[in-house]
Design a protein around this motif. Structure first.
Motif, PDB file in Angstrom:
ATOM      1  N   MET A   1       0.829  -1.207   0.000  1.00  0.00           N
ATOM      2  CA  MET A   1       0.000   0.000   0.000  1.00  0.00           C
ATOM      3  C   MET A   1       0.864   1.258   0.000  1.00  0.00           C
ATOM      4  N   LEU A   2       1.974   1.207   0.751  1.00  0.00           N
ATOM      5  CA  LEU A   2       2.890   2.341   0.749  1.00  0.00           C
ATOM      6  C   LEU A   2       3.440   2.571  -0.658  1.00  0.00           C
ATOM      7  N   ALA A   3       3.893   1.494  -1.295  1.00  0.00           N
ATOM      8  CA  ALA A   3       4.439   1.623  -2.650  1.00  0.00           C
ATOM      9  C   ALA A   3       3.394   2.151  -3.626  1.00  0.00           C
ATOM     10  N   THR A   4       2.167   1.692  -3.483  1.00  0.00           N
ATOM     11  CA  THR A   4       1.088   2.142  -4.375  1.00  0.00           C
ATOM     12  C   THR A   4       0.821   3.635  -4.206  1.00  0.00           C
ATOM     13  N   THR A 103      -6.852   2.441  -1.511  1.00  0.00           N
ATOM     14  CA  THR A 103      -7.884   2.694  -0.498  1.00  0.00           C
ATOM     15  C   THR A 103      -8.695   1.438  -0.206  1.00  0.00           C
ATOM     16  N   VAL A 104      -9.025   0.694  -1.247  1.00  0.00           N
ATOM     17  CA  VAL A 104      -9.782  -0.552  -1.061  1.00  0.00           C
ATOM     18  C   VAL A 104      -8.973  -1.538  -0.223  1.00  0.00           C
ATOM     19  N   LEU A 105      -7.687  -1.690  -0.536  1.00  0.00           N
ATOM     20  CA  LEU A 105      -6.825  -2.592   0.229  1.00  0.00           C
ATOM     21  C   LEU A 105      -6.736  -2.140   1.690  1.00  0.00           C
ATOM     22  N   TRP A 109      -7.949  -4.273   5.107  1.00  0.00           N
ATOM     23  CA  TRP A 109      -6.962  -4.598   6.139  1.00  0.00           C
ATOM     24  C   TRP A 109      -7.305  -3.931   7.472  1.00  0.00           C
ATOM     25  N   ALA A 110      -7.830  -2.714   7.437  1.00  0.00           N
ATOM     26  CA  ALA A 110      -8.222  -2.029   8.669  1.00  0.00           C
ATOM     27  C   ALA A 110      -9.322  -2.799   9.395  1.00  0.00           C
ATOM     28  N   MET A 133      -8.098   2.893   9.381  1.00  0.00           N
ATOM     29  CA  MET A 133      -9.434   3.309   8.960  1.00  0.00           C
ATOM     30  C   MET A 133      -9.494   4.833   8.789  1.00  0.00           C
ATOM     31  N   THR A 134      -8.782   5.555   9.647  1.00  0.00           N
ATOM     32  CA  THR A 134      -8.678   7.005   9.474  1.00  0.00           C
ATOM     33  C   THR A 134      -7.982   7.331   8.162  1.00  0.00           C
ATOM     34  N   ASP A 135      -6.973   6.537   7.845  1.00  0.00           N
ATOM     35  CA  ASP A 135      -6.260   6.700   6.576  1.00  0.00           C
ATOM     36  C   ASP A 135      -7.209   6.498   5.399  1.00  0.00           C
TER      37      ASP A 135
END
Length: 278
Positions: A1-4, A103-105, A109-110, A133-135
């Motif tokens: 997710m960070l890389a994306t 965002t979907v990922l 995960w959250a 979830m805040t993210d």
């Protein structure tokens, strides 16, 4: 997710997406902190820490909150520079598609972290999940705002979105710190659980007179309960011990992961202000 998210920022040059990527760096750091804390919390009690290592998770959650606020400060700085020198982001369709996928990922995960954190009574996992979830919420806001940026051509709105992300992150970080400090200060269990504990003691203390000075505290997934049990002065030690064993057995059925301490007192110690045995 960070890389994306970093890819989405590099493609568009958006300050708002940069802020989103910066928050994901914090996510990685907090995940490492949570993993470390959960591992430490699983260690059994020893002579150094006779009550166990459960509070390690609260320290992790406080660290998460601090890192969140640091990230918000960095984002606010970038937002201010963007407001002073606004630039319209590039490659709108590709950038928004990449951000939407991340965002979907993040959402999936959250939910996993929050559900398992509550099930395992793990403050560290739940705090990590709430932060994610805040993210998710902030990223959805960023994407919606960027659509408006592209439609209107208002470049400065990109930086305004980043500033709003920073404010949202600060609020999230403060919430995590507030909840964790309560655990470090030996906050009592929830009112609902206190009621269940009192009812369990009252209905399983046949032979005793009353129970008073009932105290509870939560340390990670471990609940601590201690109270004074008043019994008739002529009752034998063995009989009083049987009552204590019966109460402890029922409390362990009502509360998972619990440590119980019962101080037995003779009837002249009754305070007539605690739980009357029914």
């Amino acid at each position: 997710m960070l890389a994306t998210k970093v890819l989405a920022w590099r493609v568009t040059g958006s300050v708002a997406l940069f802020s989103d990527a910066l928050e994901s760096i914090v996510n990685v750091m907090t995940a490492i902190a949570s993993l470390t804390a959960v591992s430490i919390a699983q260690k059994p009690a020893d002579s150094t820490l006779p009550y166990g290592y459960h509070k390690a998770e609260y320290f992790s959650a406080v660290l998460v909150g601090v890192l969140i606020i640091v990230a918000a400060a960095l984002i606010a700085r970038e937002a201010w520079e963007g407001i002073l020198n606004p630039q319209l982001p590039e490659a709108p369709v590709l950038g928004l598609a990449i951000g939407g996928g991340a965002t979907v990922l993040n959402f999936v995960w959250a939910r996993v972290l929050i559900r398992h954190g509550r099930k395992a009574l793990s403050p560290a996992l739940e705090a990590d999940g709430k932060h994610l979830m805040t993210d998710v919420v902030s990223t959805v806001g960023v994407i919606a705002g960027l659509v408006l940026v592209y439609l209107t051509g208002w470049a400065v709105l990109d930086s305004v979105l980043a500033a709003l992300v920073a404010l949202n992150i600060i609020w999230s970080g403060w919430g995590v710190i507030r909840e964790s400090v309560g655990g470090l200060m030996d906050a009592a269990v929830s009112p609902e659980q206190q009621t269940r504990i009192r009812e369990t003691i009252s209905s399983n203390a046949d032979g005793a007179i009353e129970a008073h000075d009932i105290r509870t505290r939560q340390a990670g997934k471990m609940t601590f309960i201690d109270f004074h049990l008043v019994v008739p002065g002529a009752m034998s030690v063995g009989a009083a011990h049987e009552i204590c064993d019966r109460i402890e057995a029922k409390l362990r059925e009502a509360v998972e992961e619990v440590t119980i301490t019962i101080h037995v007192e003779p009837e002249e110690k009754a305070k007539h202000s605690g739980i009357v045995v029914v």
